[in-house]
Write a protein that holds these residues in place. Structure first.
Motif, PDB file in Angstrom:
ATOM      1  N   ARG A 143      41.739  36.089  48.593  1.00 35.90           N
ATOM      2  CA  ARG A 143      40.931  36.220  47.378  1.00 35.90           C
ATOM      3  C   ARG A 143      41.110  35.004  46.474  1.00 35.90           C
ATOM      4  O   ARG A 143      40.158  34.524  45.854  1.00 35.90           O
ATOM      5  N   VAL A 144      42.362  34.517  46.390  1.00 34.19           N
ATOM      6  CA  VAL A 144      42.625  33.327  45.577  1.00 34.19           C
ATOM      7  C   VAL A 144      41.835  32.139  46.113  1.00 34.19           C
ATOM      8  O   VAL A 144      41.231  31.366  45.360  1.00 34.19           O
ATOM      9  N   LYS A 145      41.797  31.987  47.442  1.00 38.13           N
ATOM     10  CA  LYS A 145      41.058  30.885  48.046  1.00 38.13           C
ATOM     11  C   LYS A 145      39.563  31.027  47.785  1.00 38.13           C
ATOM     12  O   LYS A 145      38.887  30.060  47.410  1.00 38.13           O
ATOM     13  N   LEU A 146      39.045  32.245  48.001  1.00 37.68           N
ATOM     14  CA  LEU A 146      37.620  32.475  47.743  1.00 37.68           C
ATOM     15  C   LEU A 146      37.281  32.198  46.290  1.00 37.68           C
ATOM     16  O   LEU A 146      36.245  31.598  45.974  1.00 37.68           O
ATOM     17  N   ASN A 147      38.177  32.637  45.401  1.00 35.74           N
ATOM     18  CA  ASN A 147      37.924  32.420  43.978  1.00 35.74           C
ATOM     19  C   ASN A 147      37.961  30.939  43.636  1.00 35.74           C
ATOM     20  O   ASN A 147      37.231  30.475  42.758  1.00 35.74           O
ATOM     21  N   SER A 148      38.794  30.167  44.342  1.00 32.05           N
ATOM     22  CA  SER A 148      38.842  28.730  44.106  1.00 32.05           C
ATOM     23  C   SER A 148      37.524  28.074  44.498  1.00 32.05           C
ATOM     24  O   SER A 148      37.013  27.203  43.795  1.00 32.05           O
ATOM     25  N   TYR A 149      36.950  28.501  45.632  1.00 33.64           N
ATOM     26  CA  TYR A 149      35.635  28.001  46.028  1.00 33.64           C
ATOM     27  C   TYR A 149      34.599  28.347  44.968  1.00 33.64           C
ATOM     28  O   TYR A 149      33.756  27.527  44.597  1.00 33.64           O
ATOM     29  N   ALA A 340      40.818  35.778  39.901  1.00 33.31           N
ATOM     30  CA  ALA A 340      41.513  36.153  41.125  1.00 33.31           C
ATOM     31  C   ALA A 340      42.525  37.259  40.866  1.00 33.31           C
ATOM     32  O   ALA A 340      42.691  38.169  41.680  1.00 33.31           O
ATOM     33  N   MET A 341      43.195  37.206  39.724  1.00 36.16           N
ATOM     34  CA  MET A 341      44.236  38.175  39.408  1.00 36.16           C
ATOM     35  C   MET A 341      43.666  39.535  39.041  1.00 36.16           C
ATOM     36  O   MET A 341      44.352  40.556  39.151  1.00 36.16           O
ATOM     37  N   LEU A 342      42.419  39.587  38.609  1.00 44.30           N
ATOM     38  CA  LEU A 342      41.796  40.877  38.301  1.00 44.30           C
ATOM     39  C   LEU A 342      41.757  41.773  39.532  1.00 44.30           C
ATOM     40  O   LEU A 342      41.886  43.001  39.425  1.00 44.30           O
ATOM     41  N   SER A 343      41.558  41.171  40.700  1.00 42.06           N
ATOM     42  CA  SER A 343      41.560  41.970  41.930  1.00 42.06           C
ATOM     43  C   SER A 343      42.908  42.656  42.125  1.00 42.06           C
ATOM     44  O   SER A 343      42.975  43.792  42.588  1.00 42.06           O
TER      45      SER A 343
END
Length: 445
Positions: A143-149, A340-343
């Protein structure tokens, strides 16, 4: 089962924030200046319009979250809203930058209505950008990676509006800023519309089918907040980020024009915001060494330090630009991490209360924070500038220039420092994430 996302899927998800930032950041970054120096509304009245609209508008965030939590369609839960709201968002963004020939009172009403409706629609189309993330992957690191994109895509959208809006206004308007802003907004709206349609066509929700997603009673959605302290912390920190960043971006045009004497400096500085991408790119590497909470604190601290440095370099534009770049790297980190942290806080709410309310919690944690932060971010500097004696299209007094400088430099620094302080309380909850994942897996096994 986790389905691996293709590059097209990833780019489609990133394009949601590209389109959202292209349109919404045009609104938040230029609407105060448009109202005061183009449409002809006083700075005090303009600030009041922004605040009233945002206070009213912020109330719709939980409503949109509930709507998304209760959405069941053949297209998914979050994804269809990219299609359904793309055209209304584009239309009302354009209307917000029109300059009809109206009386002063009528201008105020027109501005309030168009700004408010645009904001409400933005909540509806931005909330699923965040709420869809838990349904794209069950892995926190992924999720962190996806959010970075996504954040890189968002920064591209912001870079375009920040760098090219004023030049496009001059190009299309030919000296008529009313015409220039109207055409520029229309062009951005068409681009944003097409990108949202692309996002709808190419994103996939891999765990939002009828077996995985069930309607949550409204009262249970509110229960998902009960005792969810990591969510509360993220919400408060995110409000401070958007407050500080909106103050910064909405006043740069005033600082460039009146304090530095070069309006074009605003476009140059806004273009350098692209360095936020550096912050986005650093995140996956930083979270290997630091916790996510520590990474967010570092982002806030870098952003605050950059603002402080800007306050001590005088009118030397090269040094101002260097400090602005430093701040932008920090804001690139600070803007990305909460989403990302909301997830993770959705997982925490499910673990603690037995209720998984991704739409509701992420709507408040993202859209509400953006709305309240950007509303206050337009209101506070307008009131400071008005109290200091700012008058549009006039040579500003020393007091007015000081008010602009405080709003542009010191107020964002204070907001970012408060955000970092709030995040100091997050670590004790973050230490529980591994156990939370284990417990949730055991519940469904």
């Amino acid at each position: 089962m986790q389905k691996k996302l293709s590059l097209t899927n990833i780019l489609a998800y990133a394009s949601t924030d590209t389109a959202g930032n292209l349109l919404y950041c045009t609104l938040t970054s230029f609407i105060l200046y448009f109202y005061t120096d183009v449409f002809g509304i006083s700075v005090g009245a303009a600030g009041t319009i922004l605040l009233v609209a945002r206070v009213i508008d912020s109330l719709d965030a939980p409503i949109w979250g509930l709507i998304i939590d209760h959405t069941h369609s053949k297209y998914g839960q979050s994804r269809p809203w990219f299609l359904w709201l793309a055209a209304p968002f584009a239309i009302f963004l354009t209307l917000s930058f029109l300059s009809p020939d109206l009386s002063a009172a009528q201008k105020g009403i027109y501005a309030l209505v168009t700004y408010l409706i645009t904001g409400i629609i933005y909540t509806g189309i931005s909330t699923p950008i965040t709420s869809i993330l838990p349904n794209l992957s069950n892995d926190s690191d992924e999720r962190v990676k996806l959010n970075s994109y996504r954040m890189v895509g968002g920064n591209i959208g912001y870079f375009v509006t920040a760098s090219f809006t004023l030049p496009l206004v001059a190009f299309f308007g030919g000296g008529n800023d009313q015409k220039g802003f109207a055409i520029t907004a229309a062009v951005y709206s068409v681009i944003g519309l097409l990108m949202f349609i692309f996002a709808f066509a190419k994103t996939q929700e891999v765990n939002s089918g009828p077996q995985e997603v069930q309607s949550i009673p409204i009262k249970d959605s509110f229960k998902a907040m009960r005792g969810n302290w990591p969510w509360v912390i993220i919400v408060l920190a995110n409000v401070m980020y958007w407050l500080g960043n909106t103050v910064r971006t909405s006043t740069v045009i005033y600082y460039a024009q009146y304090n530095l004497g070069h309006l074009n400096y605003a476009s140059l500085l806004n273009g350098l915001v692209l360095f936020q991408v550096v912050g986005n790119i650093l995140i996956p590497f930083m979270v290997r060494k630091f916790s996510k909470g520590q990474t967010l604190i570092i982002g806030f601290s870098i952003a605050s330090l950059g603002q402080i440095l800007m306050g001590f370099v005088g009118s030397n534009f090269a040094l101002i630009a260097a400090a602005w770049i430093f701040t932008s790297i920090g804001t690139g980190i600070a803007v990305s991490m909460p989403f990302a942290m909301l997830s993770d806080t959705v997982d925490y709410g499910e673990w603690k209360n037995g209720i998984r309310s991704a739409g509701f919690l992420t709507a408040i944690g993202s859209a509400f924070c953006i709305k309240m932060g950007s509303g206050l971010g337009g209101f506070l500097p307008s009131k400071i500038m008005a109290a200091a004696g700012y008058v549009a299209h006039k040579q500003q007094t020393a007091s007015a220039l000081a008010g602009i400088k405080f709003s542009f430099i010191w107020l964002p620094a204070i907001c970012f420092m408060i955000g970092a302080a709030i995040m100091l309380t997050y670590s004790k909850f973050e230490k529980k994430e591994a156990q939370i994942k284990k417990d949730l897996l055991e519940r469904v096994s």
